[in-house]
Write a protein that holds these residues in place. Sequence first.
Motif, PDB file in Angstrom:
ATOM      1  N   VAL A 185       0.837  -1.204   0.000  1.00 27.52           N
ATOM      2  CA  VAL A 185       0.000   0.000   0.000  1.00 27.52           C
ATOM      3  C   VAL A 185       0.868   1.247   0.000  1.00 27.52           C
ATOM      4  N   ALA A 186       1.925   1.261   0.818  1.00 21.80           N
ATOM      5  CA  ALA A 186       2.820   2.420   0.874  1.00 21.80           C
ATOM      6  C   ALA A 186       3.487   2.660  -0.470  1.00 21.80           C
ATOM      7  N   ASP A 187       3.898   1.593  -1.136  1.00 16.23           N
ATOM      8  CA  ASP A 187       4.545   1.736  -2.440  1.00 16.23           C
ATOM      9  C   ASP A 187       3.550   2.184  -3.509  1.00 16.23           C
ATOM     10  N   ALA A 188       2.318   1.688  -3.440  1.00 19.66           N
ATOM     11  CA  ALA A 188       1.319   2.033  -4.453  1.00 19.66           C
ATOM     12  C   ALA A 188       0.934   3.510  -4.385  1.00 19.66           C
ATOM     13  N   TYR A 189       0.821   4.054  -3.184  1.00 13.68           N
ATOM     14  CA  TYR A 189       0.405   5.456  -3.037  1.00 13.68           C
ATOM     15  C   TYR A 189       1.581   6.405  -2.821  1.00 13.68           C
ATOM     16  N   ASN A 190       2.756   5.847  -2.572  1.00  6.68           N
ATOM     17  CA  ASN A 190       3.958   6.655  -2.334  1.00  6.68           C
ATOM     18  C   ASN A 190       3.717   7.678  -1.222  1.00  6.68           C
ATOM     19  N   LEU A 191       3.165   7.197  -0.121  1.00 10.47           N
ATOM     20  CA  LEU A 191       2.865   8.050   1.017  1.00 10.47           C
ATOM     21  C   LEU A 191       3.449   7.434   2.287  1.00 10.47           C
ATOM     22  N   PRO A 192       3.757   8.262   3.283  1.00 11.86           N
ATOM     23  CA  PRO A 192       4.349   7.746   4.529  1.00 11.86           C
ATOM     24  C   PRO A 192       3.329   6.978   5.371  1.00 11.86           C
ATOM     25  N   LEU A 193       3.842   6.070   6.187  1.00 11.08           N
ATOM     26  CA  LEU A 193       3.018   5.220   7.039  1.00 11.08           C
ATOM     27  C   LEU A 193       2.948   5.786   8.455  1.00 11.08           C
ATOM     28  N   ILE A 194       1.730   5.882   8.983  1.00  9.70           N
ATOM     29  CA  ILE A 194       1.500   6.314  10.365  1.00  9.70           C
ATOM     30  C   ILE A 194       0.763   5.192  11.085  1.00  9.70           C
TER      31      ILE A 194
END
Length: 674
Positions: free
Chosen positions: A50-59
């Motif tokens: 999911v992080a790679d697909a959206y290129n967003l940081p994980l919280i």
Amino acid sequence: MKTPLQTSDLLFTTSATKFSETLKSIKRSTLSISNRLRSIEQDSQFVYAVADAYNLPLIANERCGSWYIPPERKAGSAYFKSTDGHIGEWSFSLRRLNTQVLDVIGQHDGCIIVDSTRRGKRMPDALSKTIPIWCAVLNRALFPEQTNAHQLHSPPISVSGSEHSQIEARLRFFLGQFQARLQLGLPLSAFREKLSKPLRPLWVTQESILPAGPSAFDAFHPVILCTASRRVPGGEVSEGGYIQGAGDDSEGWASGLTSELFWQNKERLMRTSEEDLPDLIQELVEVACSNVAGGKPILIEPTAVFHLSTTDIAATVCKEFDAIVSCGATEDAGLRELLKSNYLHLQCTAGKLGSRDLRGELHKLNDFLVSRPPVKSILICCSTGKDLSVGVALAALCMCCDDNVLFLGNLKPQSSTESITKALIRQRLSWIMTSHPPANPSRATLQSVNAFLMQRPCPPVAIQQPQPAANGHLQEHVRLVSIEAPSASPPPDRSTVLQAARPFSTTGTFHGLSGSWTINRTLTSYHSALPSGTFTGNATFTARTPTSRVKNVDAEYLYSEAGVFKTNTGLEMHAGRKYIYRLQTGTEEISVWFVGDDGESAAGLGWRLGSDQLDDHGKMVMKGGHLCGEDQYDARYEFQRNTDQQESSIERFRLIYQVKGPRKNYLSETWFTR
């Protein structure tokens, strides 16, 4: 040909003499620690995707979310409670505003918040309802001009249309609560500067189709709500060892293992047999406890004086502070020898008993702060750095700081009329929670602090804060801040206005309702189909054991009224109604519930009472409301004390109830007298 499996071939433990015991034994083996860790590792692969697909940081939504994110990929933590999304208990938390998440969203144009839930549900309530409420309220507060961003977004697969409508009807009340908190000093402009556009929640589960590449979201900051675990519709026994939400409620299964220790030692843990895992976990926990390092004290902004930490960290940084206050069963001999009179120990045992001990120890803090020579830094610590120390810091902030305090000094007590109010306590707590989001003071701790501050007058202290000098540099300037000093003068006359009395509290007001009342109501109808008239009768608030399944409901009344309603046309009829009043002392909130057909149980939430304040006549005012279909119901309570000034002694109160809509339009004014 192989012989078919026979019943006699199955081997069970000798204690499994019954079939039900056998099933329990199988379930326990399925829910083993090794199966949990393997399930967590498997689900973490989906989180990476999911992080790679959206290129967003994980919280990580703590505490469960951290099990699915390795520290090197974790951009931060959030603290959204699933209980704030439970049916009928929807809430916007003023205690945990999670403003730290806005920093990540603003820097990266969005974020991914990770959480999970146990078997049976598609996603946790924190993701399906609590965070969507948070997004909608913040959008309304920060982007009032963009009305198209004010709507509530919820996942249809988890939230029904009826529940969605009920939550959306409460957004205006949540916004009012948030705006009231902003008036106490929270930096709305600073929040707004972090975001360039509104927030929009989007949901991802293992059943979702992920985008092939990062998507562009021009109209909003995406808040991707990722449910880490695969949904298991049946029992875990049929899943080959996979456990949905394996990281949830780790206190019950992890034997002291934390998510940080898991990721630091993942390979070793994964290759260790089930029989040897308990010993390995014990070893890792013991090593971690003996190697406390890396932590730093947390500055409570906007002050430049008060810091929070654990007791272990305090021992390593003690030379950096002018004074230290510690909470625990025994004092630190090393700190006492080093700091001497600049060290204060508050003797508090562990757990809830420690929170109760705190109430009797806080007077020492008051004396300690007043007697200090000028200092520039004070460290407050406890074993966790999240509970007792937070309560002590809250008391110190209320006693010593105005809105611009930067330094603390000493001053002899003098008289003052300024008092510590509930609004002030809430504001100071917001300072702590904004500066240190992991802080988690228990309800018992907050109750002890409130009782001390509201029941005991506090001597004044001096505030040293930098002021601009003529040459443009900062100079220290001492300004006197008085806080309700004890006075030797005789008690005030009973005719003194109510503003001079000790402030109302929600808890005291609630307990003051108990018993019987005479009621007189005037109903003014502006709708031709509904009559106007008067109602006279009696009402009773009957205390009973709380019937709510929510743990933080501390007290409950069954309200019942009966009397005669007389219309303006002369028609008389007997009438009556029932409600349930509930008190939540942790959040200082009173809620009013409709009663079901059985006349005893709650059938649905009516309204919550908030925005409490003293009006110009010294009355406590509390407001609430709800939308029923297209009709808006607004309630205003005005409470007035007896002349003896006791907090829970209410002489009378008034309820103004206004209803407007296409089918109803009337004003009800009811006086309650003893």
